[in-house]
Write a protein that holds these residues in place. Structure first.
Motif, PDB file in Angstrom:
ATOM      1  N   ILE A   1      36.231  52.471  27.847  1.00 52.30           N
ATOM      2  CA  ILE A   1      35.796  51.295  28.590  1.00 52.30           C
ATOM      3  C   ILE A   1      34.269  51.241  28.624  1.00 52.30           C
ATOM      4  N   ALA A   2      33.758  50.055  28.858  1.00 55.17           N
ATOM      5  CA  ALA A   2      32.332  49.856  29.102  1.00 55.17           C
ATOM      6  C   ALA A   2      32.185  49.223  30.475  1.00 55.17           C
ATOM      7  N   VAL A   3      31.527  49.923  31.384  1.00 58.97           N
ATOM      8  CA  VAL A   3      31.211  49.356  32.691  1.00 58.97           C
ATOM      9  C   VAL A   3      29.959  48.506  32.517  1.00 58.97           C
ATOM     10  N   VAL A   4      30.055  47.215  32.807  1.00 54.61           N
ATOM     11  CA  VAL A   4      28.939  46.309  32.529  1.00 54.61           C
ATOM     12  C   VAL A   4      28.325  45.717  33.792  1.00 54.61           C
ATOM     13  N   ASP A   5      28.790  46.171  34.954  1.00 50.03           N
ATOM     14  CA  ASP A   5      28.166  45.752  36.210  1.00 50.03           C
ATOM     15  C   ASP A   5      28.529  46.764  37.286  1.00 50.03           C
ATOM     16  N   ASP A   6      27.789  46.743  38.370  1.00 46.47           N
ATOM     17  CA  ASP A   6      27.996  47.686  39.464  1.00 46.47           C
ATOM     18  C   ASP A   6      29.370  47.476  40.110  1.00 46.47           C
ATOM     19  N   LEU A   7      30.077  48.573  40.361  1.00 46.21           N
ATOM     20  CA  LEU A   7      31.428  48.506  40.931  1.00 46.21           C
ATOM     21  C   LEU A   7      31.486  48.918  42.400  1.00 46.21           C
ATOM     22  N   GLY A   8      30.345  49.273  42.969  1.00 43.57           N
ATOM     23  CA  GLY A   8      30.344  49.731  44.346  1.00 43.57           C
ATOM     24  C   GLY A   8      30.804  48.689  45.341  1.00 43.57           C
ATOM     25  N   HIS A   9      30.707  47.412  44.956  1.00 41.03           N
ATOM     26  CA  HIS A   9      31.108  46.347  45.891  1.00 41.03           C
ATOM     27  C   HIS A   9      32.600  46.406  46.223  1.00 41.03           C
ATOM     28  N   ILE A  10      33.406  47.050  45.354  1.00 43.82           N
ATOM     29  CA  ILE A  10      34.837  47.177  45.642  1.00 43.82           C
ATOM     30  C   ILE A  10      35.038  47.873  46.989  1.00 43.82           C
ATOM     31  N   PHE A  11      34.292  48.959  47.203  1.00 46.14           N
ATOM     32  CA  PHE A  11      34.468  49.760  48.409  1.00 46.14           C
ATOM     33  C   PHE A  11      33.825  49.107  49.628  1.00 46.14           C
ATOM     34  N   LYS A  12      32.823  48.248  49.392  1.00 50.81           N
ATOM     35  CA  LYS A  12      32.201  47.532  50.508  1.00 50.81           C
ATOM     36  C   LYS A  12      33.022  46.310  50.909  1.00 50.81           C
ATOM     37  N   LYS A  13      33.578  45.613  49.921  1.00 50.39           N
ATOM     38  CA  LYS A  13      34.319  44.383  50.198  1.00 50.39           C
ATOM     39  C   LYS A  13      35.679  44.667  50.814  1.00 50.39           C
ATOM     40  N   TYR A  14      36.278  45.827  50.470  1.00 49.50           N
ATOM     41  CA  TYR A  14      37.607  46.180  50.985  1.00 49.50           C
ATOM     42  C   TYR A  14      37.507  47.527  51.716  1.00 49.50           C
ATOM     43  N   PRO A  15      36.835  47.546  52.872  1.00 48.70           N
ATOM     44  CA  PRO A  15      36.523  48.818  53.540  1.00 48.70           C
ATOM     45  C   PRO A  15      37.739  49.565  54.064  1.00 48.70           C
ATOM     46  N   HIS A  16      38.883  48.905  54.204  1.00 50.14           N
ATOM     47  CA  HIS A  16      40.053  49.571  54.769  1.00 50.14           C
ATOM     48  C   HIS A  16      41.057  49.981  53.691  1.00 50.14           C
ATOM     49  N   CYS A  17      40.734  49.749  52.434  1.00 48.96           N
ATOM     50  CA  CYS A  17      41.667  50.072  51.348  1.00 48.96           C
ATOM     51  C   CYS A  17      41.439  51.492  50.843  1.00 48.96           C
ATOM     52  N   HIS A  18      42.527  52.179  50.558  1.00 50.46           N
ATOM     53  CA  HIS A  18      42.450  53.547  50.037  1.00 50.46           C
ATOM     54  C   HIS A  18      42.355  53.571  48.515  1.00 50.46           C
ATOM     55  N   LEU A  19      43.054  52.651  47.861  1.00 53.63           N
ATOM     56  CA  LEU A  19      43.085  52.626  46.402  1.00 53.63           C
ATOM     57  C   LEU A  19      42.880  51.209  45.889  1.00 53.63           C
ATOM     58  N   ALA A  20      42.482  51.124  44.621  1.00 54.74           N
ATOM     59  CA  ALA A  20      42.431  49.838  43.924  1.00 54.74           C
ATOM     60  C   ALA A  20      43.135  49.981  42.580  1.00 54.74           C
ATOM     61  N   LEU A  21      44.051  49.057  42.290  1.00 52.05           N
ATOM     62  CA  LEU A  21      44.768  49.011  41.011  1.00 52.05           C
ATOM     63  C   LEU A  21      44.454  47.695  40.319  1.00 52.05           C
ATOM     64  N   THR A  22      44.527  47.684  39.002  1.00 50.77           N
ATOM     65  CA  THR A  22      44.281  46.440  38.264  1.00 50.77           C
ATOM     66  C   THR A  22      45.594  45.899  37.718  1.00 50.77           C
ATOM     67  N   PHE A  23      45.771  44.590  37.839  1.00 46.49           N
ATOM     68  CA  PHE A  23      47.018  43.943  37.423  1.00 46.49           C
ATOM     69  C   PHE A  23      46.744  42.843  36.407  1.00 46.49           C
ATOM     70  N   ARG A  24      47.797  42.491  35.688  1.00 51.08           N
ATOM     71  CA  ARG A  24      47.759  41.403  34.709  1.00 51.08           C
ATOM     72  C   ARG A  24      49.105  40.700  34.731  1.00 51.08           C
ATOM     73  N   ASN A  25      49.161  39.515  34.185  1.00 52.97           N
ATOM     74  CA  ASN A  25      50.399  38.737  34.166  1.00 52.97           C
ATOM     75  C   ASN A  25      51.248  39.161  32.967  1.00 52.97           C
ATOM     76  N   ASN A  26      51.818  40.357  33.069  1.00 50.62           N
ATOM     77  CA  ASN A  26      52.608  40.944  31.997  1.00 50.62           C
ATOM     78  C   ASN A  26      53.866  41.531  32.629  1.00 50.62           C
ATOM     79  N   LYS A  27      55.026  40.957  32.317  1.00 53.99           N
ATOM     80  CA  LYS A  27      56.259  41.378  32.975  1.00 53.99           C
ATOM     81  C   LYS A  27      56.607  42.832  32.683  1.00 53.99           C
ATOM     82  N   GLY A  28      56.396  43.280  31.448  1.00 57.07           N
ATOM     83  CA  GLY A  28      56.762  44.643  31.098  1.00 57.07           C
ATOM     84  C   GLY A  28      55.820  45.686  31.653  1.00 57.07           C
TER      85      GLY A  28
END
Length: 389
Positions: free
Chosen positions: A215-242
């Protein structure tokens, strides 16, 4: 008196037609008897040769206000890499599982006979893997210079790393190709259990992003933890049934509660993998197990995957934010198919499958221009092609 002409007897047409057709039928039947059986004695079809250099095509998404606009390889939108004043200042460690599969020491300078050339460098199989790993680290150094990289690896591997922001952490296990995805879950659990012990002894803490190395990280990801301060984990999803959830990007809050919830989550995924998906392709079992665990505890999530908007939910006591792959795990589709371009707020580009050459080419291009937005145009215009590795 006129002499009557003899009458000519008409020959029936149907018997004549059959008489002429019999030799033809016989010849075809003889040919059929001598023809090889289907699938036997025939050479296998030659695999199409993949390009050994970038193939530029049209930039998808042109004219859409929420997509990257390109004029040639010049970006008309300046996206990616937050300015120094806008960094989140969150402490984040990127964690990946990596090993090599050869008796040769990795990075010993030897180039094998199956070498391919990218820019001014030639790579054999091991060198290619190492180049991808170093490029992964380099993109993080550019986009998130305060972050570090931890590489979980086989203690028996002859792996060595020379980049300052990356460290090796050997963890025992079976890192064979067919077992690697299963081992990755086990390595994550072992790593997080170590961090669970350490978190009691430090005042500050690190968040963690567990990720593939392509992967190439192309922008700062720290905002995930600031925007969702009560979340323990973050998962990525896509519109793929399988395979609606991609295991190549998982973020974990670095608090004791966040790490302990992540350990329990991965233990459930490991159990589902071991009981249900061991016969799945070695590259799919973990993603199938991941989806099974989420569906078991939060079936309503699956109805939201088509909306491409982040949402939160609880999975077995863990608070999870679901992030769209289109932004946090963006991959251009290979070949034909619907392709709507690159979102302006893309954070992570995933060079899955045959896009590995494109990852190296993109880094070379960035090195020559220092313009990440233009590099994203290169990726966008080259992303449909299957390259030579």
């Amino acid at each position: 008196m006129a002499t009557p002409r003899p009458r000519i007897r008409a020959i029936p047409l149907r018997p004549l037609f059959l008489l002429l057709l019999v030799p033809l039928i016989y010849s075809v039947s003889r040919l059929h008897l001598w023809a090889p059986e289907r699938g036997l004695c025939l050479p296998p079809p030659a695999a199409p040769k993949r390009p050994d250099r970038l193939v530029l095509g049209p930039a998808a998404g042109q004219g859409r206000p929420d997509r990257l606009q390109c004029l040639g390889l010049k970006a008309l939108n300046k996206i990616g890499i937050s300015s120094a004043g806008n960094y989140s200042r969150e402490h984040i460690s990127f964690v990946t599982v990596f090993t090599t599969y050869s008796s040769e020491p990795a990075g010993d300078g030897k180039v094998s006979s199956d070498a391919v050339t990218v820019g001014n460098h030639s790579y054999g199989k091991i060198e290619r893997s190492m180049a991808i790993l170093y490029t992964f680290i380099s993109f993080i150094q550019v986009s998130m210079p305060r972050s570090n990289v931890i590489i979980l690896t086989d203690p028996n591997s002859k792996l060595s790393i020379t980049q300052g922001s990356a460290t090796l952490l050997p963890i025992d296990g079976n890192y064979s190709r067919g077992n690697l995805m299963l081992q990755r879950i086990k390595s994550y659990i072992a790593f997080l259990e170590q961090k669970l012990v350490e978190v009691e002894r430090v005042e500050d803490f690190n968040h963690f992003v567990l990720t593939d190395s392509d992967i190439a990280v192309v922008d700062d990801l720290g905002h995930i933890f600031k925007k969702y301060p009560h979340c323990h984990l973050a998962l990525t999803f896509r519109n793929n049934k399988g395979q609606p959830l991609n295991s190549g990007f998982i973020a974990i809050r670095g608090t004791r509660d966040g790490i302990s919830k992540a350990v329990e989550f991965f233990k459930q995924v490991l159990e589902a993998y071991s009981l249900k998906y061991m016969k799945a392709s070695h590259m799919l079992g973990d993603q199938l197990a991941l989806a099974w665990v989420v569906k078991s505890h939060l079936p309503s999530a699956f109805g939201k995957f088509s909306k491409h908007e982040a949402f939160t939910g609880e999975v077995n006591g863990a608070s999870v934010v679901f992030l769209p792959c289109a932004i946090y795990n963006w991959t251009p589709p290979e070949g034909a198919g619907q392709f709507h371009g690159m979102p302006l707020d893309v954070k992570v580009v995933h060079f899955k499958g045959s896009r590995k050459r494109l990852m190296l080419e993109a880094w070379n291009f960035y090195n020559s221009t220092s313009m990440l937005s233009d590099t994203l145009c290169l990726i966008l215009k080259s992303g449909r092609t299957k390259y030579d590795f």
